[in-house]
Scaffold this motif. Structure first.
Motif, PDB file in Angstrom:
ATOM      1  N   ALA A   1       0.637   3.775   9.094  1.00  0.00           N
ATOM      2  CA  ALA A   1       0.199   4.453   7.716  1.00  0.00           C
ATOM      3  C   ALA A   1      -0.501   4.573   6.694  1.00  0.00           C
ATOM      4  CB  ALA A   1       1.966   4.382   6.956  1.00  0.00           C
ATOM      5  N   PRO A   2      -1.295   5.529   5.873  1.00  0.00           N
ATOM      6  CA  PRO A   2      -2.109   5.445   5.480  1.00  0.00           C
ATOM      7  C   PRO A   2      -2.472   3.884   4.501  1.00  0.00           C
ATOM      8  CG  PRO A   2      -1.463   7.362   5.667  1.00  0.00           C
ATOM      9  CD  PRO A   2      -0.198   6.502   6.074  1.00  0.00           C
ATOM     10  N   ARG A   3      -3.266   3.413   4.828  1.00  0.00           N
ATOM     11  CA  ARG A   3      -3.703   1.979   4.535  1.00  0.00           C
ATOM     12  C   ARG A   3      -3.719   2.164   2.466  1.00  0.00           C
ATOM     13  NH1 ARG A   3      -3.817  -2.097   7.746  1.00  0.00           N
ATOM     14  NH2 ARG A   3      -4.453  -1.849  10.137  1.00  0.00           N
ATOM     15  N   LYS A   4      -4.177   3.471   2.229  1.00  0.00           N
ATOM     16  CA  LYS A   4      -4.377   3.780   1.017  1.00  0.00           C
ATOM     17  C   LYS A   4      -2.539   2.915   0.089  1.00  0.00           C
ATOM     18  CE  LYS A   4      -8.451   5.905   0.725  1.00  0.00           C
ATOM     19  NZ  LYS A   4      -8.999   7.527   0.170  1.00  0.00           N
ATOM     20  N   ILE A   5      -1.438   3.666   0.945  1.00  0.00           N
ATOM     21  CA  ILE A   5      -0.332   3.811   0.420  1.00  0.00           C
ATOM     22  C   ILE A   5      -0.037   2.222   0.420  1.00  0.00           C
ATOM     23  CG2 ILE A   5       2.412   4.340   1.117  1.00  0.00           C
ATOM     24  CD1 ILE A   5       1.622   6.818   2.360  1.00  0.00           C
ATOM     25  N   ALA A   6      -0.135   0.843   0.943  1.00  0.00           N
ATOM     26  CA  ALA A   6      -0.033  -0.317   0.336  1.00  0.00           C
ATOM     27  C   ALA A   6      -1.044  -0.951  -0.479  1.00  0.00           C
ATOM     28  CB  ALA A   6      -0.395  -1.250   2.153  1.00  0.00           C
ATOM     29  N   PHE A   7      -0.684  -0.068  -2.310  1.00  0.00           N
ATOM     30  CA  PHE A   7      -1.152  -0.808  -3.342  1.00  0.00           C
ATOM     31  C   PHE A   7      -0.505  -0.660  -3.884  1.00  0.00           C
ATOM     32  CE2 PHE A   7      -2.054   1.560  -7.659  1.00  0.00           C
ATOM     33  CZ  PHE A   7      -2.766   0.679  -7.501  1.00  0.00           C
ATOM     34  N   THR A   8       0.236  -1.864  -4.977  1.00  0.00           N
ATOM     35  CA  THR A   8       0.066  -1.823  -5.760  1.00  0.00           C
ATOM     36  C   THR A   8       0.008  -2.224  -6.862  1.00  0.00           C
ATOM     37  OG1 THR A   8       0.226  -4.302  -5.945  1.00  0.00           O
ATOM     38  CG2 THR A   8       2.377  -3.255  -4.705  1.00  0.00           C
ATOM     39  N   ASP A   9       0.730  -1.658  -8.401  1.00  0.00           N
ATOM     40  CA  ASP A   9       0.052  -1.532  -9.816  1.00  0.00           C
ATOM     41  C   ASP A   9       0.234  -3.004 -10.569  1.00  0.00           C
ATOM     42  OD1 ASP A   9       2.425  -1.776 -10.999  1.00  0.00           O
ATOM     43  OD2 ASP A   9       2.289   0.221 -11.470  1.00  0.00           O
ATOM     44  N   SER A  10      -0.454  -3.041 -11.805  1.00  0.00           N
ATOM     45  CA  SER A  10      -0.500  -4.566 -12.111  1.00  0.00           C
ATOM     46  C   SER A  10       1.054  -4.896 -12.118  1.00  0.00           C
ATOM     47  CB  SER A  10      -1.379  -4.174 -13.162  1.00  0.00           C
ATOM     48  OG  SER A  10      -0.248  -3.850 -14.042  1.00  0.00           O
ATOM     49  N   ARG A  11       1.858  -4.342 -12.084  1.00  0.00           N
ATOM     50  CA  ARG A  11       3.485  -4.531 -12.120  1.00  0.00           C
ATOM     51  C   ARG A  11       3.894  -5.129 -11.392  1.00  0.00           C
ATOM     52  NH1 ARG A  11       5.505   0.279 -15.137  1.00  0.00           N
ATOM     53  NH2 ARG A  11       4.504   1.105 -13.591  1.00  0.00           N
TER      54      ARG A  11
ATOM     55  N   THR B   1      10.261   3.592  -0.058  1.00  0.00           N
ATOM     56  CA  THR B   1       9.818   3.274  -0.735  1.00  0.00           C
ATOM     57  C   THR B   1       8.820   1.965  -0.028  1.00  0.00           C
ATOM     58  OG1 THR B   1      10.138   4.288  -2.304  1.00  0.00           O
ATOM     59  CG2 THR B   1       7.708   1.995  -2.797  1.00  0.00           C
ATOM     60  N   ARG B   2       9.693   0.940  -0.155  1.00  0.00           N
ATOM     61  CA  ARG B   2       9.629  -0.511   0.859  1.00  0.00           C
ATOM     62  C   ARG B   2       9.166  -0.391   1.983  1.00  0.00           C
ATOM     63  NH1 ARG B   2      10.540   0.042  -4.825  1.00  0.00           N
ATOM     64  NH2 ARG B   2       9.955  -2.031  -6.035  1.00  0.00           N
ATOM     65  N   MET B   3      10.200   0.433   2.236  1.00  0.00           N
ATOM     66  CA  MET B   3       9.429   0.676   4.209  1.00  0.00           C
ATOM     67  C   MET B   3       8.516   1.256   4.096  1.00  0.00           C
ATOM     68  SD  MET B   3      11.881  -0.309   6.386  1.00  0.00           S
ATOM     69  CE  MET B   3      13.164  -0.576   6.287  1.00  0.00           C
ATOM     70  N   LEU B   4       7.732   2.364   3.980  1.00  0.00           N
ATOM     71  CA  LEU B   4       7.065   3.167   3.925  1.00  0.00           C
ATOM     72  C   LEU B   4       5.947   2.270   3.869  1.00  0.00           C
ATOM     73  CD1 LEU B   4       5.397   6.070   4.735  1.00  0.00           C
ATOM     74  CD2 LEU B   4       5.901   5.924   2.177  1.00  0.00           C
ATOM     75  N   PHE B   5       6.199   1.298   2.189  1.00  0.00           N
ATOM     76  CA  PHE B   5       4.615  -0.067   1.932  1.00  0.00           C
ATOM     77  C   PHE B   5       4.197  -0.843   2.533  1.00  0.00           C
ATOM     78  CE2 PHE B   5       4.090  -4.139   0.667  1.00  0.00           C
ATOM     79  CZ  PHE B   5       2.734  -3.784  -0.867  1.00  0.00           C
ATOM     80  N   GLY B   6       6.301  -1.205   3.251  1.00  0.00           N
ATOM     81  CA  GLY B   6       5.525  -2.275   4.548  1.00  0.00           C
ATOM     82  C   GLY B   6       4.578  -1.632   6.073  1.00  0.00           C
ATOM     83  N   LEU B   7       5.587  -0.066   6.210  1.00  0.00           N
ATOM     84  CA  LEU B   7       4.111   0.587   7.233  1.00  0.00           C
ATOM     85  C   LEU B   7       2.747   0.517   6.920  1.00  0.00           C
ATOM     86  CD1 LEU B   7       7.298   3.475   7.982  1.00  0.00           C
ATOM     87  CD2 LEU B   7       5.918   2.047   9.922  1.00  0.00           C
TER      88      LEU B   7
ATOM     89  N   ARG C   1       2.051   4.454  -5.101  1.00  0.00           N
ATOM     90  CA  ARG C   1       1.739   5.723  -4.512  1.00  0.00           C
ATOM     91  C   ARG C   1       2.764   5.935  -2.860  1.00  0.00           C
ATOM     92  NH1 ARG C   1      -5.086   3.736  -2.562  1.00  0.00           N
ATOM     93  NH2 ARG C   1      -5.807   4.578  -5.140  1.00  0.00           N
ATOM     94  N   ALA C   2       3.617   4.667  -2.585  1.00  0.00           N
ATOM     95  CA  ALA C   2       4.614   4.543  -1.667  1.00  0.00           C
ATOM     96  C   ALA C   2       5.983   5.524  -2.170  1.00  0.00           C
ATOM     97  CB  ALA C   2       5.142   3.378  -1.422  1.00  0.00           C
TER      98      ALA C   2
END
Length: 467
Positions: free
Chosen positions: A312-322, A300-306, A327-328
């Motif tokens: 990778a689709p930029r929408k995956i680089a999303f984090t919630d309030s926590r 998940t962390r690797m996909l977030f970095g991509l 999405r990753a």
């Protein structure tokens, strides 16, 4: 994606990363083909893995802005390397998690022989999805307790085994004795050929040890805690692999152990300790869940970095309030459902496990190799940083090249065996696909006027500035 991992989390993640499905389930297969020489297989692989982790540790501590192996690769080898390493590591963990789920199914069959294969696979996947949707401190807590369970179980096995050996416990006509390590055909009963065949599953056993590098990016004090975690690898290998397997093969001759089953469980069953065998089976079941949990976290962390780099689709680089890259997590966990058709495609669970573990081992060698090559470039590019490092690699100029030669030897061993050859030959197809996608992504980024990858800051890290 926040620094929520404490020292105890990082230390136990490092320990737990070296104790996974490969040891509890895969060691049975190694013993079946290598006999007592499997001890040497683990020791040799462990030595080279330790060198790789020392290189990774020095690289990570040279710039605390590095978050993943992908950051290191793109900084020293170029944007293409960051793309290849990150996608490959993500996919290798997806494959490893599928292997772990097949192992979970095998362990579940110990308690419920007629269980539909899809049921434990589906339950395990949903459990991993829910668990990784929690903040990183929850991951740290789960892995902390998972690791405690594994450590206690192995130490208990060693203690009980020592008592059985010293008291001369007898079962099925065999008396527990350390002489079983050589009285069933010597240390190399299968010859050099059997010894070489043990390396494939041996590599898979150590997959996850590099997880401490990913977790360090979310640790509170990496400069203090990361060196401790990496330096303890030697002791972990000697105790959890060499000593535990020596005890197992002393209680029961290696010829009495079955390839497709956990030797830890078999040992207690052969000794007549059925209740203990049930407990150990629960332990190895939790170990497989722990390994898969670590895989989803790291992937998940690797996909977030991509996604952050535009690979990778930029929408995956999303984090919630926590701070959870939700999405990753979903994008990674959904692929674990492929374990279900794989279970039905093979002749048995052991066959499915062997195929995916070989593919995973080959891909992880690429990841480890990228760390080694990056370190070679690091020595040339930043000799001053190396000299000033408080965590330098021993024999730094020679060690990387020796490790690379060993990796070539490992690939040759994969091609040597009929059981691992086709899975190894199938792996290059994945890299061809990556090359095509990199070419397409590169053209798209250039057309949009965007950089080929994000840059890694050279400024002092806030953790260093705080001092």
């Amino acid at each position: 994606m926040r620094r929520g991992l404490k020292n105890r989390h990082l230390q136990l993640i490092a320990i737990g990363g070296a104790i996974g499905t490969g040891l509890f389930m895969g060691s049975g297969q190694i013993v079946s083909v290598s006999g007592p020489s499997s001890i040497f297989v683990y020791a040799i692989i462990g030595f080279f893995v330790f060198l790789v982790m020392r290189m990774l540790g020095e690289l990570l501590l040279s710039n605390l802005h590095y978050k993943t192996f992908g950051d290191i690769a793109k900084d020293f080898l170029g944007p293409w390397a960051g793309f290849f390493v990150s996608w490959n590591y993500w996919f290798s963990w997806v494959v490893a998690c599928v292997a772990d789920i097949t192992a979970i199914v095998a362990y579940t069959q110990f308690f419920w022989e007629e269980v539909p294969l899809w049921l434990p696979a589906l339950a395990a996947t949903l459990f991993l999805l829910v668990l990784n949707l929690q903040p990183v401190r929850w991951f740290g807590e789960m892995e902390f307790w998972f690791a405690i369970i594994k450590i206690v179980a192995i130490l208990a096995l060693i203690a009980v085994g020592a008592v059985l050996i010293f008291t001369g416990f007898t079962h099925d006509g065999f008396q527990a004795s350390i002489t079983h390590l050589w009285d069933q055909g010597g240390f190399f009963p299968m010859g050099i050929s059997g010894f070489v065949l043990g390396f494939q599953m041996g590599v898979f056993s150590f997959i996850g040890v590099e997880l401490v590098g990913t977790a360090a990016a979310e640790a509170e004090n990496p400069r203090k805690n990361l060196p401790k975690a990496i330096n303890s690898i030697v002791v972990r290998i000697l105790v959890f692999y060499v000593l535990s397997l020596s005890v197992i093969m002393s209680i029961s001759p290696w010829t009495a152990l079955e390839a497709g089953k956990s030797p830890f469980v078999q040992t207690f069953l052969l000794a007549g300790f059925v209740p203990a065998a049930l407990v150990i089976n629960l332990v190895v079941l939790s170990s497989a869940a722990s390994s898969a949990n670590s895989g989803v976290y790291s992937g998940t962390r690797m996909l977030f970095g991509l996604a952050k780099d535009g690979h990778a689709p930029r929408k995956i680089a999303f984090t919630d309030s926590r701070g959870v890259p939700r999405r990753a997590v979903f994008a990674t966990a959904v692929l674990l459902f492929t374990a279900v058709p794989l279970l039905y495609a093979g002749d048995d669970v052991a066959t499915a496990f062997g195929f995916v573990s070989t593919m995973c081992a080959t891909m992880v060698l690429f990841t480890w190799g990228s760390i080694v090559v990056s370190y070679i470039v690091f020595l040339k590019k930043h000799p001053q940083r190396h000299q000033e490092s408080k965590f330098r690699v021993p024999v730094a100029r020679l060690a990387p090249w020796v490790v690379l030669v060993f990796f070539v030897f490992l690939i040759c061993t994969f091609l040597y065996s009929d059981g691992t050859r086709w899975a190894t030959l199938a792996t290059p197809v994945w890299f061809i696909i990556l090359a095509v996608f990199w070419h397409l992504r590169k053209r798209a980024l250039l057309r949009e006027g965007k950089p080929l990858a994000g840059t890694v800051s050279e400024l002092p890290h806030p953790l260093d500035e705080a001092k």
